[in-house]
Design an enzyme around this catalytic site. Sequence first.
Site, PDB file in Angstrom:
ATOM      1  N   ARG A  85       4.039   1.510  10.137  1.00 46.28           N
ATOM      2  CA  ARG A  85       4.021   0.532  11.228  1.00 46.28           C
ATOM      3  C   ARG A  85       5.272   0.596  12.115  1.00 46.28           C
ATOM      4  O   ARG A  85       5.456  -0.263  12.971  1.00 46.28           O
ATOM      5  CB  ARG A  85       3.817  -0.879  10.678  1.00 46.28           C
ATOM      6  CG  ARG A  85       2.426  -1.114  10.129  1.00 46.28           C
ATOM      7  CD  ARG A  85       2.136  -2.580   9.882  1.00 46.28           C
ATOM      8  NE  ARG A  85       0.806  -2.802   9.362  1.00 46.28           N
ATOM      9  CZ  ARG A  85      -0.306  -2.899  10.088  1.00 46.28           C
ATOM     10  NH1 ARG A  85      -0.238  -2.770  11.407  1.00 46.28           N
ATOM     11  NH2 ARG A  85      -1.479  -3.114   9.521  1.00 46.28           N
TER      12      ARG A  85
ATOM     13  N   ARG B  96      -0.415   0.234  14.001  1.00 43.43           N
ATOM     14  CA  ARG B  96      -0.492   1.601  13.465  1.00 43.43           C
ATOM     15  C   ARG B  96      -1.837   2.252  13.793  1.00 43.43           C
ATOM     16  O   ARG B  96      -2.181   3.290  13.245  1.00 43.43           O
ATOM     17  CB  ARG B  96      -0.267   1.592  11.952  1.00 43.43           C
ATOM     18  CG  ARG B  96      -1.335   0.856  11.165  1.00 43.43           C
ATOM     19  CD  ARG B  96      -1.052   0.907   9.672  1.00 43.43           C
ATOM     20  NE  ARG B  96      -2.018   0.088   8.940  1.00 43.43           N
ATOM     21  CZ  ARG B  96      -1.855  -0.342   7.703  1.00 43.43           C
ATOM     22  NH1 ARG B  96      -0.743  -0.031   7.049  1.00 43.43           N
ATOM     23  NH2 ARG B  96      -2.773  -1.067   7.100  1.00 43.43           N
TER      24      ARG B  96
ATOM     25  N   ARG C 186       4.782  -9.186  14.873  1.00 42.59           N
ATOM     26  CA  ARG C 186       4.502  -7.833  14.373  1.00 42.59           C
ATOM     27  C   ARG C 186       3.169  -7.279  14.867  1.00 42.59           C
ATOM     28  O   ARG C 186       2.964  -6.066  14.902  1.00 42.59           O
ATOM     29  CB  ARG C 186       4.549  -7.806  12.842  1.00 42.59           C
ATOM     30  CG  ARG C 186       3.592  -8.755  12.165  1.00 42.59           C
ATOM     31  CD  ARG C 186       3.696  -8.692  10.652  1.00 42.59           C
ATOM     32  NE  ARG C 186       3.036  -7.507  10.121  1.00 42.59           N
ATOM     33  CZ  ARG C 186       3.091  -7.133   8.844  1.00 42.59           C
ATOM     34  NH1 ARG C 186       3.815  -7.834   7.982  1.00 42.59           N
ATOM     35  NH2 ARG C 186       2.456  -6.060   8.428  1.00 42.59           N
TER      36      ARG C 186
ATOM     37  N   HIS D  34       7.940  -4.195   4.789  1.00 42.08           N
ATOM     38  CA  HIS D  34       8.327  -3.272   5.862  1.00 42.08           C
ATOM     39  C   HIS D  34       9.819  -3.315   6.164  1.00 42.08           C
ATOM     40  O   HIS D  34      10.374  -2.358   6.701  1.00 42.08           O
ATOM     41  CB  HIS D  34       7.543  -3.592   7.132  1.00 42.08           C
ATOM     42  CG  HIS D  34       6.092  -3.316   7.015  1.00 42.08           C
ATOM     43  ND1 HIS D  34       5.525  -2.109   7.361  1.00 42.08           N
ATOM     44  CD2 HIS D  34       5.072  -4.083   6.560  1.00 42.08           C
ATOM     45  CE1 HIS D  34       4.228  -2.148   7.136  1.00 42.08           C
ATOM     46  NE2 HIS D  34       3.932  -3.333   6.651  1.00 42.08           N
TER      47      HIS D  34
ATOM     48  N   ARG E   7       9.580   1.145   6.085  1.00 45.54           N
ATOM     49  CA  ARG E   7       8.242   1.682   5.840  1.00 45.54           C
ATOM     50  C   ARG E   7       7.758   2.359   7.110  1.00 45.54           C
ATOM     51  O   ARG E   7       7.852   1.800   8.198  1.00 45.54           O
ATOM     52  CB  ARG E   7       7.293   0.573   5.405  1.00 45.54           C
ATOM     53  CG  ARG E   7       5.886   1.068   5.170  1.00 45.54           C
ATOM     54  CD  ARG E   7       5.050   0.070   4.412  1.00 45.54           C
ATOM     55  NE  ARG E   7       3.656   0.183   4.782  1.00 45.54           N
ATOM     56  CZ  ARG E   7       2.685  -0.522   4.246  1.00 45.54           C
ATOM     57  NH1 ARG E   7       2.962  -1.405   3.305  1.00 45.54           N
ATOM     58  NH2 ARG E   7       1.440  -0.380   4.634  1.00 45.54           N
TER      59      ARG E   7
ATOM     60  N   SER F  36       0.806  -1.219   0.000  1.00 46.47           N
ATOM     61  CA  SER F  36       0.000   0.000   0.000  1.00 46.47           C
ATOM     62  C   SER F  36       0.840   1.271   0.000  1.00 46.47           C
ATOM     63  O   SER F  36       0.471   2.263  -0.630  1.00 46.47           O
ATOM     64  CB  SER F  36      -0.953  -0.010   1.198  1.00 46.47           C
ATOM     65  OG  SER F  36      -1.891  -1.051   1.059  1.00 46.47           O
TER      66      SER F  36
ATOM     67  N   ASP G 270      -4.524  -0.897  -5.382  1.00 43.71           N
ATOM     68  CA  ASP G 270      -3.094  -0.600  -5.266  1.00 43.71           C
ATOM     69  C   ASP G 270      -2.241  -1.849  -5.374  1.00 43.71           C
ATOM     70  O   ASP G 270      -1.047  -1.775  -5.649  1.00 43.71           O
ATOM     71  CB  ASP G 270      -2.801   0.135  -3.959  1.00 43.71           C
ATOM     72  CG  ASP G 270      -3.351  -0.595  -2.739  1.00 43.71           C
ATOM     73  OD1 ASP G 270      -4.191  -1.506  -2.902  1.00 43.71           O
ATOM     74  OD2 ASP G 270      -2.962  -0.243  -1.607  1.00 43.71           O
ATOM     75  N   HIS G 271      -2.829  -3.019  -5.139  1.00 40.44           N
ATOM     76  CA  HIS G 271      -2.146  -4.316  -5.248  1.00 40.44           C
ATOM     77  C   HIS G 271      -3.187  -5.396  -5.015  1.00 40.44           C
ATOM     78  O   HIS G 271      -4.311  -5.115  -4.577  1.00 40.44           O
ATOM     79  CB  HIS G 271      -1.007  -4.454  -4.218  1.00 40.44           C
ATOM     80  CG  HIS G 271      -1.455  -4.251  -2.800  1.00 40.44           C
ATOM     81  ND1 HIS G 271      -2.153  -5.208  -2.095  1.00 40.44           N
ATOM     82  CD2 HIS G 271      -1.329  -3.196  -1.954  1.00 40.44           C
ATOM     83  CE1 HIS G 271      -2.438  -4.753  -0.889  1.00 40.44           C
ATOM     84  NE2 HIS G 271      -1.956  -3.525  -0.781  1.00 40.44           N
TER      85      HIS G 271
END
Length: 506
Positions: free
Chosen positions: A257, A189, A183, A124, A254, A63, A437-438
Site C-alpha cells: 500500500r 493498491r 489511507r 503498515h 509494508r 496478510s 492467514d489471520h
Amino acid sequence: MTAPKPVVLCILDGWGLRAEREANAVALAETPTFDRLMATCPNATLVTHGPDVGLPRGQMGNSEVGHTNIGAGRVVAMDLGAIDLAIEEGSFPQNPALRDFIGKVKAKSGTAHLMGVVSDGGVHGHIQHLISAVEVLAGEGIPVVIHAITDGRDVAPTSAGEFVGQLVRVLPEGARIGTVIGRYWAMDRDKRWDRVKRASDAMLHATGEHAPDAEAAVAAALARGETDEFIAPTVVGDYAGARDGDGFFCLNFRADRAREILAGLAQPGFDAYDTGARPDWSAFLGMVDYSKEHDRFMTTAYPKPVIRNTLGEWVASHGLRQFRIAETEKYPHVTFFLNGGREAPETGEDRYMANSPKVATYDLQPEMSAPDVSDHLVEAIGAGYDLIVVNYANPDMVGHTGDLKAAMAAVEEVDRGLGRAVEAVTKAGGAMIVTADHGNCETMVDPETGGPHTAHTTNPVPVILVNGPAGARLHAGRLADLAPTLLQLMQLPQPEEMTGRSLIDA
C-alpha cells in the site's frame, strides 16, 4: 504410494474462529462446505500473531506477515519488530541511509517531508516510528513537514483524533503537520489512480480541503461523515507544498500500500495520472524495500533479508509446476510475499489475477471477484499442476468495512467457491489444506466500544486437511508449519532452512 496431485493450499483471508456467535460473520453465515469439512476432515488451529509470526507479543497478524511466514516455512522476523528494536536500543538515528538522507537535505537547505500512518495498528506503519524520525530530523535542525495518514482500519474507525493529538503534543520545534489524509486515498493498491492523485496533489501542491490545524482537520472530516480511513486529503494551516531540494521519507514498512503513492510522488516517467510539476527531491528514502522499480529512485533504511528456499523456490528446484491465483487485492500476497519478497515467478510457476471490482468499498459487492477466482481454480486443479496456492480475499476485505451482513455474504460466497474446489480436488485425486492467514470477520463489533470492528484479530484460524493420507490427524501449530505440511503431502524433502514442522500426525 504416489503423491496426490495437485496439492492445494486454500487461504481464506481473514477467516478466524471465535466461540461466540454474536457479530461473528463466520458463525452466522450459511457455510455448508466449511461445516462439513470441520465435521469430517482432520482439523486443528493455527496461531497467526505475535512471536509465532515474527511480531512483537500481542501484535495482530496481517496478510503480508501471514503469507511471508507461510511461504518461508519458518518464523520470519518482521519489520515492525526490527524497527522497534532499532529505536529502543538507540541505533535508529545512526542508520546509514537515514544519515545519508540528512546530509543530502541539509546540503540543499531543504525541508524533510515525512509520510506515515498515524496509529499504533502496526500493520503498515506505527506512530512511534514517525515520532522517532521527527525527533531525529528536527534535532539535526532540518525543518520537518508531516503528511499524516489516518488509519481507521487497523485501529478503531474514529480514533484518529486521539492519535493526531498524541502526535501534535510531542512535535519538537521546527516540525509541523502539513496534510492529513485518510489511507483510502494515500494507500491504494488497486490502481485507483483518481484516489492516489488527490493524496499526492495535497502533498505536492497543497490542494484539497483546508483546516487551520491537524486536529481541526479530523474534526471537520468527522462532521462531513468521514471516518478516519476516508478523511479527504486536507491541507493544514499555511502549508504550501513541496519544493526543489526537499527530501521525502516514507515511514510505512509494508510494501503493497505504499507503492502507488510513492510512484506518483517521485517515479521517473510516471504517467498513470497528471502529477503536475514535481519537485527535484534532494533525497527520497523508504523505511523498507517497496519493489525493484522503487529501488531505482529510492534508498532504503532497512532492506529485506534474503529468504532462501521458500516453498515456491523449493518446489521449482524439484522440477515441479505450480499455480498462484488471487484477485487484485491479494495478488501480491500469493506471489511477492509468498515468494519471500521476490517479484519474479519461479521456474514453472504460473499465475492468474482476477480484477477486484471497482467499487468504493467492498460491502457494496461482497462477492468481489470470488466467482472468477473459483472458475480459474477449478480449471487449474484439472490442469496437471503439482502445487496450487489460492487466496480468497472476501472475508478480510469485506470484514474491514465493519458491515456484518456484507461480511456474512462474503463468507457465503467463499464457501461456495470452497465447495467447488473440494469437488474438483477429489475428482483429480489431489489433496488440499484449507486455512487462513489471520482473523478478521469473526469479530465485526468492537467489544469495548460497541462500534464496528474493522481490524484484524488475534483469534486462531482453522487448518483442515482434505483428502489426506488415511488415518492422518492434524495438530495445532503456526503459519510457518504450513509449507512443511504441503511438502509432506507432495512427498518432497524439507529444506534445512525451513524450521517449521509438518502439522500431519500419521
